[in-house]
Enzyme design. Structure first.
Site, mmCIF file in Angstrom:
data_model
loop_
_atom_site.group_PDB
_atom_site.id
_atom_site.type_symbol
_atom_site.label_atom_id
_atom_site.label_comp_id
_atom_site.label_asym_id
_atom_site.label_seq_id
_atom_site.Cartn_x
_atom_site.Cartn_y
_atom_site.Cartn_z
ATOM 1 N N LYS A 1 0.848 -1.200 0.000
ATOM 2 C CA LYS A 1 0.000 0.000 0.000
ATOM 3 C C LYS A 1 0.878 1.243 0.000
ATOM 4 C CE LYS A 1 -3.775 -2.444 2.300
ATOM 5 N NZ LYS A 1 -4.464 -2.809 3.544
ATOM 6 N N GLN B 1 -4.283 -1.416 9.887
ATOM 7 C CA GLN B 1 -4.288 -2.752 9.291
ATOM 8 C C GLN B 1 -4.861 -3.775 10.267
ATOM 9 O OE1 GLN B 1 -3.524 -3.395 6.113
ATOM 10 N NE2 GLN B 1 -3.846 -5.590 6.289
ATOM 11 N N ASP C 1 -10.971 2.855 4.557
ATOM 12 C CA ASP C 1 -11.276 1.424 4.508
ATOM 13 C C ASP C 1 -12.780 1.168 4.435
ATOM 14 O OD1 ASP C 1 -9.223 -0.498 4.470
ATOM 15 O OD2 ASP C 1 -8.658 -0.048 6.543
HETATM 16 N N1 GUN Z 1 -6.926 -6.768 6.502
HETATM 17 C C1 GUN Z 1 -7.284 -7.482 5.415
HETATM 18 N N2 GUN Z 1 -7.814 -6.672 4.469
HETATM 19 C C2 GUN Z 1 -7.776 -5.421 4.978
HETATM 20 C C3 GUN Z 1 -8.167 -4.150 4.470
HETATM 21 O O1 GUN Z 1 -8.690 -4.004 3.354
HETATM 22 N N3 GUN Z 1 -7.964 -3.098 5.322
HETATM 23 C C4 GUN Z 1 -7.421 -3.243 6.559
HETATM 24 N N4 GUN Z 1 -7.295 -2.151 7.306
HETATM 25 N N5 GUN Z 1 -7.058 -4.406 7.062
HETATM 26 C C5 GUN Z 1 -7.239 -5.485 6.262
#
Ligand code: GUN
Length: 286
Positions: A50, A94, A117
């Site tokens: 990311k 995350q 998110d």
């Molecule tokens: N863990 C797995 N997929 C995601 C996501 O799209 N965002 C976040 N913050 N954590 C995740």
């Protein structure tokens, strides 16, 4: 028959190119903050990726690393600091967190306008009401892939396997809002295969390696694989497989996403799009 491949890597690149062009016209860079608590290897990979894409797009990008033992108060302190930071448009913490029961507390501390998110109760509630603002990146990316691949949804039967807040639940809402008839299967569903056999579209989001078999699939159906599972391999590096037994299913399906190169790149592209959307809203430019 051999299925058409829905190429998320290529579509993700196209989305990124469009974002780059739009960023150039903004009065300042969009700002994305990514918070990683602990050292889960899979989360480290996702967070690094990311950050790389944010850098490539010319975003302001900050990564905040906290120790696995960070207290809830320490995590919330970081979130509050980022909430008040005028340069930051999007905050991503995350998941999973080392203590799963911290997750909802963290989401409740996020300002909805920075919730790139799409996980907060405000974002999920607005989506449930059919007036989405910031939508969860993976389901949003799946919808974009389906649209780009001209997979028809209206009047079709979609089966979503998995009911997580991150993927399955918002996915089901989006498919229903696109006029599909939606069945959600989960760990207590007795015969998932039976439901899948009736589906025009199958979304596998359970985290069980190669669970969806060729015999489960109606000929010509579209199959979207959200899974990312690392299996042991002879070279010790691990073999990445999805929730779908790819070769078997590709022989029957009409369209399929590969792993890697399917949903994963779309999730990241949608995160960047959401961050741009949040920046525009905060800047008052559309
Ligand atoms: N863990 C797995 N997929 C995601 C996501 O799209 N965002 C976040 N913050 N954590 C995740």
């Amino acid at each position: 028959m051999s299925a058409r491949i829905l190429d998320g890597a290529a579509l993700g690149r196209a989305v990124q190119a469009s974002i780059s062009a739009q960023v150039a016209g903004l009065p300042r860079k969009p700002g994305l903050a990514v918070v990683l608590v602990g050292a889960d290897p899979a989360s480290q990979v996702y967070v690094r990726r990311k950050g790389q894409v944010a850098d490539q797009l010319g975003y302001l990008h900050r990564q905040i690393d906290l120790a696995a033992g960070a207290s809830r108060a320490e995590i919330l302190d970081v979130v509050h600091g980022l909430s008040d930071d005028p340069e930051i448009d999007g905050i991503l913490v995350q998941f999973p967190l080392p203590r799963r029961d911290d997750e909802l507390a963290v989401l409740d501390a996020l300002p909805p306008e920075k919730d790139v998110d799409g996980f907060t109760r405000a974002s999920m509630g607005l989506l449930a009401q059919g007036r989405p603002q910031l939508v969860a990146c993976t389901p949003k990316g799946v919808m974009r892939l389906l649209a780009h691949g001209e997979v028809e949804l209206a009047g079709k039967h979609a089966v979503v396997i998995g009911r997580s807040n991150i993927v399955g639940r918002p996915m089901a809402m989006l498919l229903e809002q696109a006029n599909a008839t939606v069945t959600v299967c989960h760990s207590r569903t007795p015969d998932v295969a039976r439901h899948c056999r009736e589906a025009d579209v199958v979304i596998a989001a359970v985290g069980r390696p190669e669970m969806v078999r060729g015999a489960w699939i109606k000929p010509g159906a579209a199959v979207i694989d959200v899974g990312m599972n690392r299996l042991p391999s002879a070279d010790g590096k691990g073999r990445l497989v999805g929730d779908v037994a790819y070769d078997e299913v590709a022989a029957v399906a009409g369209a399929i996403t590969p792993v890697p190169g399917g949903v994963g790149p779309m999730t990241i592209a949608m995160l960047m799009e959401n961050t741009l959307q949040a920046a525009r809203a905060r800047l008052g430019v559309g």
